[in-house]
Scaffold this active site. Structure first.
Site, PDB file in Angstrom:
ATOM      1  N   LYS A 103       0.882  -1.170   0.000  1.00 27.95           N
ATOM      2  CA  LYS A 103       0.000   0.000   0.000  1.00 27.95           C
ATOM      3  C   LYS A 103       0.918   1.218   0.000  1.00 27.95           C
ATOM      4  O   LYS A 103       1.665   1.451   0.946  1.00 27.95           O
ATOM      5  CB  LYS A 103      -0.915   0.027   1.216  1.00 27.95           C
ATOM      6  CG  LYS A 103      -2.032   1.086   1.044  1.00 27.95           C
ATOM      7  CD  LYS A 103      -2.798   1.361   2.296  1.00 27.95           C
ATOM      8  CE  LYS A 103      -2.109   2.328   3.212  1.00 27.95           C
ATOM      9  NZ  LYS A 103      -1.827   3.673   2.654  1.00 27.95           N
ATOM     10  N   GLY A 119      -0.458   3.992  14.027  1.00 28.12           N
ATOM     11  CA  GLY A 119      -0.676   3.204  12.818  1.00 28.12           C
ATOM     12  C   GLY A 119      -0.331   1.740  13.017  1.00 28.12           C
ATOM     13  O   GLY A 119      -1.107   0.848  12.673  1.00 28.12           O
ATOM     14  N   GLY A 120       0.831   1.497  13.590  1.00 27.08           N
ATOM     15  CA  GLY A 120       1.295   0.120  13.772  1.00 27.08           C
ATOM     16  C   GLY A 120       0.417  -0.669  14.716  1.00 27.08           C
ATOM     17  O   GLY A 120       0.071  -1.825  14.451  1.00 27.08           O
ATOM     18  N   GLU A 129       7.576   9.810  21.784  1.00 22.86           N
ATOM     19  CA  GLU A 129       8.391  10.312  20.688  1.00 22.86           C
ATOM     20  C   GLU A 129       7.875  11.673  20.188  1.00 22.86           C
ATOM     21  O   GLU A 129       6.678  11.840  19.951  1.00 22.86           O
ATOM     22  CB  GLU A 129       8.364   9.286  19.546  1.00 22.86           C
ATOM     23  CG  GLU A 129       9.340   9.564  18.428  1.00 22.86           C
ATOM     24  CD  GLU A 129       9.335   8.458  17.358  1.00 22.86           C
ATOM     25  OE1 GLU A 129       8.418   7.620  17.357  1.00 22.86           O
ATOM     26  OE2 GLU A 129      10.264   8.454  16.531  1.00 22.86           O
ATOM     27  N   GLY A 169       6.409   2.841  10.847  1.00 17.97           N
ATOM     28  CA  GLY A 169       5.743   4.132  10.981  1.00 17.97           C
ATOM     29  C   GLY A 169       5.414   4.456  12.415  1.00 17.97           C
ATOM     30  O   GLY A 169       6.153   4.108  13.320  1.00 17.97           O
ATOM     31  N   SER A 170       4.260   5.091  12.600  1.00 16.41           N
ATOM     32  CA  SER A 170       3.898   5.603  13.929  1.00 16.41           C
ATOM     33  C   SER A 170       3.337   4.504  14.822  1.00 16.41           C
ATOM     34  O   SER A 170       2.889   3.464  14.351  1.00 16.41           O
ATOM     35  CB  SER A 170       2.836   6.693  13.781  1.00 16.41           C
ATOM     36  OG  SER A 170       1.618   6.106  13.349  1.00 16.41           O
ATOM     37  N   CYS A 195      13.711   6.872  12.971  1.00 14.70           N
ATOM     38  CA  CYS A 195      13.166   6.124  14.106  1.00 14.70           C
ATOM     39  C   CYS A 195      14.244   5.872  15.150  1.00 14.70           C
ATOM     40  O   CYS A 195      13.952   5.495  16.272  1.00 14.70           O
ATOM     41  CB  CYS A 195      12.534   4.819  13.651  1.00 14.70           C
ATOM     42  SG  CYS A 195      13.588   3.873  12.568  1.00 14.70           S
ATOM     43  N   GLU A 230       7.189  -1.819  13.132  1.00 16.45           N
ATOM     44  CA  GLU A 230       8.279  -1.074  13.769  1.00 16.45           C
ATOM     45  C   GLU A 230       7.730   0.327  13.970  1.00 16.45           C
ATOM     46  O   GLU A 230       7.403   1.016  13.006  1.00 16.45           O
ATOM     47  CB  GLU A 230       9.508  -1.114  12.855  1.00 16.45           C
ATOM     48  CG  GLU A 230      10.771  -0.587  13.505  1.00 16.45           C
ATOM     49  CD  GLU A 230      10.983   0.881  13.228  1.00 16.45           C
ATOM     50  OE1 GLU A 230      10.408   1.716  13.957  1.00 16.45           O
ATOM     51  OE2 GLU A 230      11.733   1.186  12.283  1.00 16.45           O
TER      52      GLU A 230
END
Lengths: 497, 497
Positions: B149, B210-211, B358, B206-207, B267, B230
């Site tokens: 995606k 989202g994860g 973060e 990503g964030s 990251c 991650e």
């Protein structure tokens, strides 16, 4: 009867396990291996008391329990050796390349323990998959303290084994909290254990309902943790035309023995047999029926298992297009499992999901296919399995490669002309499989690779040799296999000066 | 602008991916490696067009993007070599012992692919962790088709890379459906992809939000699947007294460079610096501030990232007992990230969880500890991290072993006297860590071991040599490393006759 552990006891136990973890994670591989071997030694000491207690609690026969105890001792000793070999640590070392742009640092990776592991044992293996069973052994090898929730169906047996572990822990100067034995018939005890912040992983062997619940609890935590649940399987056996034509009676006998072994109470029990509906299958069914009818009913593990067997078998037999093929003839006493074979059509099997649910006990259903195309459709329709078995000659395999491929996608172990029961304890064993056989097909609960469930990689970047864990030092003081600059070796590392 | 893929397109794509899986899983290691190398070659061909498009979409500077493309090509080539080496297959062979009681069968195990993998790329790495990035390369190596995606923030870049993959797939005669490129700005597209029955694993960078959402979707399926997400990290850096006394300015410069590298959009950006509140720390803060003040603000990836940075930084700075230490002096234009250093006390840091979240961008907070005991308390209070860093001399390490132990429990990579930014692509790299750094600390998303995320063991029991996959045959035709009867070797197996 044992009282369920109180929330306070659970809290204290988990805190102690965490404190123990901070010490135990730093033990050498040899210390862990010695501890595991000491447990193996202690388990033998209670002698007949352990066997008699287990017989009383599980109804399993003496010979079987003696074998299972021997297997448990073998597991502890062989996982101890594998632990000590360091192979499971997957040591990877890439030495520095200072003149690369940017400079490549020295990086060295090994496996470290996750933290305290909660183990839920299986009712059908009071020794080998319970208190001092495979999950406990793997967790100790990885460097994790263990909290066992005793199976209520063999709580006294579990107590004796727990005492053996505690004795070994004391003899080996293990930290307090390295091992805790708790009781809990209520689900709340399990929930508290899985959801406790100090718990870092869970091992389970048992039913789908139990395992899935633990998995969900593990994922619902603020900090999700890995829950490896082995939840059983129906272990389909496929009868291919060439083999069945030449070897029908022998195959039928093998199947009958495997279906009824241990009153069918194995997670690798063959619960589905798939064949082509022709004269050979008729002969097979007749031979199988002959074997099944003369099997004497025998006591099951406990009344809950028995009740489940009777009910699930009745439900399966009451389904549309399911017929009873053979039932053991001798009348069963209360709690005794009666060997039973049913049959149905492939079309019905495919359309009725209930027919591929496990009936835990000496039961198997024959799925009659019109042809090989329908047999392949049955294979594709299967859920994930611990094992699939092919009864096939070489031509059967060569002529049905898409069926063989399909079965490879469904299981963790693919057996040719054997039976799924009998799980060898060795490194090559895969006791796991796609969901719902387990919650994570990437791991095994039998064999030394099971240690991986409870460990994770940690990389050290730019550390001087003398401050590294000994597994990672240039001289390779432990003499273990390591992958250095992409190549496996036992050699010491000689850096350019 | 690209339209979101429709439910029908998703359905067709996933079906095609499944069909491709049935073919691709049977490819040889060499075929997979050749395909990956062909992708690496194709990615170079669009040349400046790719770089210019990425510059426009991500605001990343040209040199950085050229480096990242080179890294992506290196990843594809190096994972191809690792794939071909067969090491990741963890081949385990135990030969039969027919005269054991019961007889021990021949069992041989290797890794097989899970099935179609859905990949969600990262906004901050349009090449290396996106369309043809590490997750895609690992999935192809494992034998899995990939559905990417596209990240909406660099959808056009993603299109160009996707075309390169499609060209390589065609040139290598890969099955239709081996790779699919879809668009979806709406969460519903991601949800449909993760929940589709043909999807067997997910890779995400990503964030946290989202994860974690993908992880939950993966676990809520009827058939749960592994979701490796991650989700970033604050990568704490601990300044130990000996090192900081002797090397304070150099350490401050290293930290400043790492905090502001790529406008802090990594990251592994060091978001927390922990020191003892004394004169040396004052000197450190002064030196760090001097560096930070002269950093020119630079454009961030996209306005969403910029807005988040401004807001999260403001929230952090508004917390009780948080002070601003230094801010880049040059005025920032819209979308430009301004380097910022804050400070707080250890007591406040420990009591306010928001302070360890973060702040994605060139921001770091200095945590001032009264003493080493408080420093250890800070370490113990940390969430899971991709990395932890120690700025320390040898005596610092030897005198603070419990702090070092504590950090080992918190991260996937422990760096000594270096910076966490700069993730080397090599086998020893661990790019992963305890939750919430990732959803499963047992895996890595960088390095050849990342292939393990998308593969599982399959054991063959009692198969004749000629019917086994070539990785498992006696003669070891591929010349790969295998563990035979517990010992790693490249030798062929000679069975007793």
């Amino acid at each position: 009867m044992f009282q369920d552990s109180s929330p306070e006891t659970i809290e204290t136990s988990m805190q102690a396990a965490w404190e123990a973890f901070l010490i135990y994670r730093k033990t050498t591989l040899k210390q862990r291996a010695d501890f595991m071997r000491a447990i193996a030694g202690e388990i033998e000491k209670p002698g007949d008391e352990l066997i008699q207690t287990a017989m009383k609690e599980t109804n399993l026969p003496e010979a079987r329990l003696r074998n299972e105890r021997a297997r448990t001792i073998f597991q502890l000793n062989s996982y101890a050796s594998f632990c000590e070999s360091g192979q499971w640590m997957d040591v990877r070392i890439d030495t520095a390349i200072p003149d690369k742009n940017p400079p490549k640092p020295d990086i060295r990776k090994l496996m470290v323990p996750l933290g305290p592991v909660v183990v839920f044992g299986a009712s059908n293996f009071p020794f080998a998959y319970s208190t001092a069973g495979g999950d406990t052994a793997c967790a100790f090898a990885a460097g994790c303290p263990v909290i066992v929730k005793a199976h209520p169906a063999h709580a006294q047996t579990s107590e004796i084994v727990a005492k053996a572990i505690e004795k070994a822990a004391a003899d080996c100067y293990m930290p307090k909290g390295i091992f805790t034995h708790l009781h809990g018939a209520a689900a709340a005890v399990g929930e508290r254990l899985v959801k406790h912040p100090c718990t870092k992983a869970v091992g389970f062997t048992g039913s789908y309902a139990g395992g899935k619940q633990l998995f969900d609890w593990g994922n619902q935590r603020n900090e999700p943790i890995p829950v490896f649940a082995e939840m059983g399987s129906v272990n389909p056996v496929f009868l291919l035309p060439g083999k069945i034509k030449t070897d029908v009676v022998a195959v039928a006998r093998q199947c009958a023995a495997s279906i009824t072994l241990g009153v069918g109470q194995f997670c690798t029990n063959p619960g589905i047999i798939v064949g082509i509906d022709n004269e050979d299958l008729r002969v097979f069914m007749e031979a199988l029926s002959g074997e099944i009818r003369i099997i004497a009913p025998a006591p099951m593990l406990h009344p809950g298992i028995y009740k489940n067997y009777v009910e699930k078998r009745a439900t399966a037999l009451s389904q549309n297009e399911v017929t009873e093929v053979a039932v053991a003839e001798k009348e069963a006493m209360f709690n005794e499992g009666t060997a039973t074979i049913a049959a149905t059509t492939a079309a019905e099997f495919i359309s009725n999901h209930l027919l591929q649910q496990e009936v835990f006990g000496p039961y198997s259903i024959i799925v009659k296919c019109k042809d090989l195309t329908e047999m392949k459709a049955v294979a594709e329709h299967l859920e994930g399995q611990l094992t699939c078995t092919l009864m096939a000659d070489e031509n059967d395999i060569l002529n049905n490669s898409s069926l063989v491929d399909s079965l490879q996608n469904k299981c963790g172990r693919l057996i040719l002309n054997g039976v799924p029961t009998g799980v060898e304890v060795c490194l090559s064993m895969q006791h796991g499989g796609p969901f719902p056989a387990t919650t994570d097909s990437r791991f095994t609960s039998v064999g030394g690779d099971g240690i991986r469930r409870f460990s994770r990689p940690l990389a050290f970047q730019n550390w001087p040799d003398e401050l590294l864990p000994e597994e990672l030092r240039n001289s390779n003081p432990l003499g273990i296999w390591r992958t250095v600059n992409n190549e496996p070796t036992k050699d010491a590392i000689v850096l350019p000066t």
